[in-house]
Scaffold this motif. Sequence first.
Motif, short mmCIF file in Angstrom:
data_model
loop_
_atom_site.label_atom_id
_atom_site.label_comp_id
_atom_site.label_asym_id
_atom_site.label_seq_id
_atom_site.Cartn_x
_atom_site.Cartn_y
_atom_site.Cartn_z
N MET A 173 -5.50 -64.48 99.51
CA MET A 173 -6.16 -64.04 98.28
C MET A 173 -7.63 -63.76 98.51
O MET A 173 -8.18 -62.80 97.97
CB MET A 173 -5.97 -65.09 97.18
N ALA A 174 -8.26 -64.59 99.35
CA ALA A 174 -9.69 -64.40 99.63
C ALA A 174 -9.95 -63.11 100.39
O ALA A 174 -11.07 -62.57 100.33
CB ALA A 174 -10.23 -65.59 100.42
N SER A 175 -8.94 -62.60 101.09
CA SER A 175 -9.12 -61.37 101.87
C SER A 175 -8.91 -60.12 101.03
O SER A 175 -9.16 -59.01 101.49
CB SER A 175 -8.15 -61.35 103.05
N SER A 176 -8.44 -60.27 99.80
CA SER A 176 -8.23 -59.10 98.93
C SER A 176 -9.52 -58.81 98.16
O SER A 176 -10.40 -59.67 98.04
CB SER A 176 -7.07 -59.37 97.96
N PRO A 177 -9.68 -57.59 97.64
CA PRO A 177 -10.91 -57.25 96.90
C PRO A 177 -11.06 -58.11 95.65
O PRO A 177 -10.19 -58.09 94.77
CB PRO A 177 -10.72 -55.76 96.55
N LEU A 178 -12.15 -58.87 95.58
CA LEU A 178 -12.28 -59.93 94.59
C LEU A 178 -12.34 -59.42 93.15
O LEU A 178 -11.59 -59.88 92.28
CB LEU A 178 -13.53 -60.77 94.90
N VAL A 179 -13.23 -58.47 92.87
CA VAL A 179 -13.45 -58.05 91.47
C VAL A 179 -12.20 -57.41 90.88
O VAL A 179 -11.73 -57.81 89.80
CB VAL A 179 -14.67 -57.12 91.37
N PRO A 180 -11.58 -56.40 91.53
CA PRO A 180 -10.39 -55.80 90.91
C PRO A 180 -9.22 -56.77 90.78
O PRO A 180 -8.48 -56.73 89.79
CB PRO A 180 -10.05 -54.63 91.84
N MET A 181 -9.06 -57.66 91.76
CA MET A 181 -7.93 -58.59 91.67
C MET A 181 -8.19 -59.65 90.59
O MET A 181 -7.25 -60.10 89.93
CB MET A 181 -7.68 -59.25 93.03
N THR A 182 -9.44 -60.02 90.38
CA THR A 182 -9.77 -60.95 89.30
C THR A 182 -9.48 -60.30 87.95
O THR A 182 -8.92 -60.92 87.03
CB THR A 182 -11.24 -61.38 89.38
N ARG A 183 -9.85 -59.02 87.82
CA ARG A 183 -9.55 -58.30 86.58
C ARG A 183 -8.04 -58.20 86.36
O ARG A 183 -7.54 -58.36 85.25
CB ARG A 183 -10.17 -56.90 86.63
N ALA A 184 -7.29 -57.93 87.45
CA ALA A 184 -5.83 -57.84 87.34
C ALA A 184 -5.23 -59.18 86.94
O ALA A 184 -4.31 -59.25 86.11
CB ALA A 184 -5.22 -57.36 88.64
N ALA A 185 -5.75 -60.28 87.51
CA ALA A 185 -5.24 -61.61 87.18
C ALA A 185 -5.52 -61.95 85.72
O ALA A 185 -4.66 -62.51 85.02
CB ALA A 185 -5.87 -62.66 88.10
N ALA A 186 -6.72 -61.58 85.24
CA ALA A 186 -7.05 -61.84 83.83
C ALA A 186 -6.15 -61.01 82.91
O ALA A 186 -5.65 -61.51 81.89
CB ALA A 186 -8.52 -61.53 83.58
N GLY A 187 -5.93 -59.76 83.27
CA GLY A 187 -5.05 -58.92 82.46
C GLY A 187 -3.63 -59.42 82.45
O GLY A 187 -2.95 -59.38 81.41
N ASP A 188 -3.16 -59.89 83.60
CA ASP A 188 -1.80 -60.44 83.68
C ASP A 188 -1.68 -61.68 82.79
O ASP A 188 -0.69 -61.85 82.07
CB ASP A 188 -1.47 -60.78 85.13
N ALA A 189 -2.69 -62.56 82.83
CA ALA A 189 -2.65 -63.76 82.01
C ALA A 189 -2.63 -63.40 80.52
O ALA A 189 -1.89 -63.99 79.73
CB ALA A 189 -3.85 -64.65 82.33
N ALA A 190 -3.45 -62.41 80.13
CA ALA A 190 -3.48 -62.00 78.73
C ALA A 190 -2.13 -61.41 78.30
O ALA A 190 -1.65 -61.69 77.19
CB ALA A 190 -4.60 -60.99 78.52
N ALA A 191 -1.52 -60.61 79.17
CA ALA A 191 -0.22 -60.02 78.84
C ALA A 191 0.85 -61.09 78.69
O ALA A 191 1.72 -61.01 77.82
CB ALA A 191 0.18 -59.00 79.91
N ARG A 192 0.80 -62.11 79.54
CA ARG A 192 1.76 -63.22 79.44
C ARG A 192 1.60 -63.95 78.11
O ARG A 192 2.59 -64.30 77.45
CB ARG A 192 1.57 -64.20 80.60
N LEU A 193 0.36 -64.17 77.72
CA LEU A 193 0.12 -64.87 76.45
C LEU A 193 0.59 -64.04 75.26
O LEU A 193 1.17 -64.58 74.31
CB LEU A 193 -1.38 -65.20 76.32
#
Length: 404
Positions: free
Chosen positions: A366-386
Amino acid sequence: MSPPATVDLALVGGGGAASLVLAALDRQDLSGVRVAIVDPVHKRGQDRTWAFWGTPGSFLDPLLSASWDAVDVITPAGHRTLPLHPLRYAMLRSAPLYELAGAAEQRLGATRITAAAARLDDDGSHVTVRSADGSPLVRAGWVLDSRPRPPARPGRTDWLQHFRGWWLEADGPLFDPRRAVLMDFRTPQPARGVSFGYVLPVSDRFALVEYTEFSPAVLSGDEYDTALRGYLRLLGIDEATVRVREVENGVIPMTDGVFEARPSPRVVRLGTAGGATRPSTGFTFTAMARQAGRIAAEIAAGRPPLPGPAYPARHRWMDAVQLRALDRGLTDGVAFFGRLFDRNPPERVLRFLDGATSWREDLTLMASSPLVPMTRAAAGDAAARLRRRGRGPGSGRPGDAHRS
């Protein structure tokens, strides 16, 4: 009408997943276990090719058409040759696996029912497999169902791995049989998705060359052929110097949708329907083989044939985030995969894709992936789950999934 035969285990569907189960059962001491296979077609011959990585020395080794200790990953920025030790990349064509399964079927004394199963009636102690007209085909203690089906709940992101491959034969030496091309991203990239070429040489004159896309929708036949011709030109191959001996097509789901692996107490789904397809890549074979081995071991130990999850829950979450990042255009697919292989040992990346890495290794990936876009994707995924959780099970909203 005579009552249907009663068996301990019925395999509904006779393709790759069922063939691996039969081969695994045959490697155990299962005297007295009654097995049936229910499928309208008795699979034989060549209808598909599987490529996978693993450790040499398995029961599949004698069946392989080819294997490679190194693979190439090519991007417009450069060419990487990845050593895979202690793993290797391997190719298995369906004909030898079907032959192995057929021999196992004979040794197990299995009953083959050449009919289509339409219903599985589970009363909690047995499952009655029925045809379309309701006639009972077989009564089983357990059913392993490998028939394809969509997820029970559509994903927040639903993509496909879709491809066409040409088996090419040349008059003279043309391919390097020592190395496979795992991903060649020099192909023109789709507006939405990722494309790459793929070369699996069996000899210096015979190879499978594929064009693959990760994207929301399939192409037309002409579009695949045009893409393949373009890829041959990238490889420096004159189409007039090779012959297309076989054509392979495939469509594999890449989705964070939920597959119902156990729809009733005594029915267990296998293969893609049982969650064996890796959402981030579409790879399936290794998880199917792992499921088959676990099922056979459980039966040999006198326990229910439950294979367990194909992948850890955290890996399914990581895949969902990656799919969302690609789908929403938060990260460039070619750059993402290039960076993944640049910053990690290839053996770690491949073990991750097989669901075999540790928590610590996953954090490194995870640390080797692009931090900002993957953080945005993780936040969007969490919001969609909720949002989905708030609407209750089975609910959906247009826009949450791009394909249902």
